[in-house]
Design a protein around this motif. Structure first.
Motif, mmCIF file in Angstrom:
data_model
loop_
_atom_site.group_PDB
_atom_site.id
_atom_site.type_symbol
_atom_site.label_atom_id
_atom_site.label_comp_id
_atom_site.label_asym_id
_atom_site.label_seq_id
_atom_site.Cartn_x
_atom_site.Cartn_y
_atom_site.Cartn_z
ATOM 1 N N VAL A 194 0.814 -1.215 0.000
ATOM 2 C CA VAL A 194 0.000 0.000 0.000
ATOM 3 C C VAL A 194 0.853 1.274 0.000
ATOM 4 N N PRO A 195 1.910 1.373 0.818
ATOM 5 C CA PRO A 195 2.687 2.625 0.827
ATOM 6 C C PRO A 195 3.371 2.958 -0.499
ATOM 7 N N GLU A 196 3.527 1.972 -1.386
ATOM 8 C CA GLU A 196 4.181 2.239 -2.674
ATOM 9 C C GLU A 196 3.314 3.059 -3.618
ATOM 10 N N GLY A 197 2.012 3.036 -3.418
ATOM 11 C CA GLY A 197 1.116 3.775 -4.298
ATOM 12 C C GLY A 197 0.398 2.876 -5.281
ATOM 13 N N LYS A 218 0.379 -5.114 3.203
ATOM 14 C CA LYS A 218 0.267 -4.034 4.193
ATOM 15 C C LYS A 218 -1.113 -3.377 4.100
ATOM 16 N N ALA A 219 -2.129 -4.232 3.951
ATOM 17 C CA ALA A 219 -3.493 -3.757 3.708
ATOM 18 C C ALA A 219 -4.035 -2.904 4.849
ATOM 19 N N SER A 220 -3.572 -3.151 6.068
ATOM 20 C CA SER A 220 -4.090 -2.385 7.211
ATOM 21 C C SER A 220 -3.713 -0.909 7.141
ATOM 22 N N LEU A 221 -2.749 -0.576 6.273
ATOM 23 C CA LEU A 221 -2.326 0.823 6.139
ATOM 24 C C LEU A 221 -3.168 1.595 5.125
ATOM 25 N N ALA A 222 -4.065 0.914 4.435
ATOM 26 C CA ALA A 222 -4.850 1.558 3.377
ATOM 27 C C ALA A 222 -5.585 2.820 3.833
ATOM 28 N N PRO A 223 -6.161 2.844 5.048
ATOM 29 C CA PRO A 223 -6.859 4.066 5.470
ATOM 30 C C PRO A 223 -5.950 5.282 5.609
ATOM 31 N N HIS A 224 -4.649 5.047 5.685
ATOM 32 C CA HIS A 224 -3.703 6.141 5.898
ATOM 33 C C HIS A 224 -3.028 6.611 4.613
ATOM 34 N N PHE A 225 -3.369 5.976 3.494
ATOM 35 C CA PHE A 225 -2.761 6.329 2.214
ATOM 36 C C PHE A 225 -3.847 6.522 1.159
ATOM 37 N N ASP A 226 -3.522 7.313 0.166
ATOM 38 C CA ASP A 226 -4.425 7.499 -0.965
ATOM 39 C C ASP A 226 -4.193 6.349 -1.938
ATOM 40 N N PHE A 227 -4.737 5.190 -1.586
ATOM 41 C CA PHE A 227 -4.476 3.953 -2.318
ATOM 42 C C PHE A 227 -5.799 3.319 -2.707
ATOM 43 N N ASP A 228 -6.028 3.198 -4.006
ATOM 44 C CA ASP A 228 -7.272 2.647 -4.534
ATOM 45 C C ASP A 228 -7.048 1.182 -4.905
ATOM 46 N N ILE A 229 -7.502 0.274 -4.058
ATOM 47 C CA ILE A 229 -7.294 -1.156 -4.285
ATOM 48 C C ILE A 229 -7.965 -1.611 -5.575
ATOM 49 N N GLU A 230 -9.149 -1.085 -5.865
ATOM 50 C CA GLU A 230 -9.851 -1.490 -7.084
ATOM 51 C C GLU A 230 -9.099 -1.044 -8.331
ATOM 52 N N ARG A 231 -8.455 0.112 -8.262
ATOM 53 C CA ARG A 231 -7.647 0.558 -9.403
ATOM 54 C C ARG A 231 -6.516 -0.429 -9.663
ATOM 55 N N VAL A 232 -5.852 -0.856 -8.596
ATOM 56 C CA VAL A 232 -4.747 -1.805 -8.735
ATOM 57 C C VAL A 232 -5.244 -3.110 -9.354
ATOM 58 N N LYS A 233 -6.359 -3.609 -8.868
ATOM 59 C CA LYS A 233 -6.911 -4.855 -9.409
ATOM 60 C C LYS A 233 -7.247 -4.708 -10.894
#
Length: 270
Positions: A194-197, A218-233
């Protein structure tokens, strides 16, 4: 290829740990590998405009290296098949959580695991693997930014294969070169933390196109980063529609049970 990334192909060292806890490394060179020096540039160039990469001799050398590597990779795979061992090549950028994922996988207690560790220097990761309860052999690659099939072949001969269910190749942390080298594994698992972007899949398509499995770590960090899991998928599936995707956190345990079940399924197919 590796001429521009600073990779010194063919020169690496194996680190051995003895019963008394002492370690030593020795250099190792493979025939057919050439040294590469890094050329510093003030600005980027397209590959087709690079005078060195356009030389037919350079292309011939690269093709020969990859061809010889592929033959050795096939040999590694046949050796593992004979032992009915499932082999996974773990790739990611440095710090994405490869070793931590391995620790969680080992501690799940479902498999007898061996690990070939690749790093530029030190045997820190191999020590962590042994402490977690698995077998490990460290390869210190020096300036080489990836493992190849020859390095892995030697590493396999330092593991007690007759005792193992799974072998993991923890490749050198790098989102570029490792994708080009078949090491003899049965599938490639690429980690993205997650921290990588969430833009890394589109920025490094060669690596993620080579992924049979994508682990978003590092999924638990997602709320602290501007990280869109669906975009990655979505980006990953554009490159490889068949990629299997897991969202995990090796520290909290999120998704690890699904990862273990996946490995059990893959192992049953061997």
């Amino acid at each position: 290829m590796c001429k521009d990334c600073g990779c010194s192909m063919g020169n690496h060292a194996h680190t051995h740990t003895h019963a008394d806890g002492t370690t030593h490394s020795h250099p190792h060179t493979h025939d057919g590998h050439t040294d590469h020096a890094h050329d510093a540039h003030e600005h980027s160039h397209e590959a087709h405009a690079h005078p060195v990469l356009n030389e037919s001799k350079t292309i011939d050398v690269i093709e020969k290296i990859l061809s010889e590597n592929d033959k050795e990779a096939a040999h590694n795979r046949a050796h593992l098949d004979e032992k009915k061992i499932l082999c996974i090549n773990l790739m990611s950028s440095p710090g994405a959580g490869k070793t931590t994922l391995l620790e969680a996988t080992i501690k799940a207690g479902k498999f007898k695991i061996g690990v070939v560790e690749g790093d530029l220097e030190t045997n820190q990761d191999a020590d962590r693997i042994v402490k977690a309860g698995a077998k490990a052999h460290q390869i210190s690659t020096g300036q080489t930014c990836h493992l190849d099939a020859f390095m892995v072949h030697e590493g396999l001969h330092h593991l007690p294969l007759n005792e193992l269910d799974l072998v993991f190749i923890e490749n050198v942390g790098n989102l570029v070169c490792p994708a080009s080298y078949d090491v003899g594994s049965h599938f490639n698992a690429v980690l993205l933390s997650v921290p990588e972007g969430d833009d890394k899949v589109s920025k490094y398509p060669v690596m993620f196109r080579a992924a049979d499995v994508l682990l978003i770590t590092k999924a638990s960090l997602a709320p602290h980063f501007d990280f869109d899991i669906e975009r990655v998928k979505n980006d990953a599936r554009k490159l490889n529609p068949k990629v299997d995707i897991f969202v995990v956190d090796s520290k909290t345990g999120e998704g690890i049970d699904k990862w273990i079940s996946y490995l059990e399924f893959k192992k049953e197919l061997r």
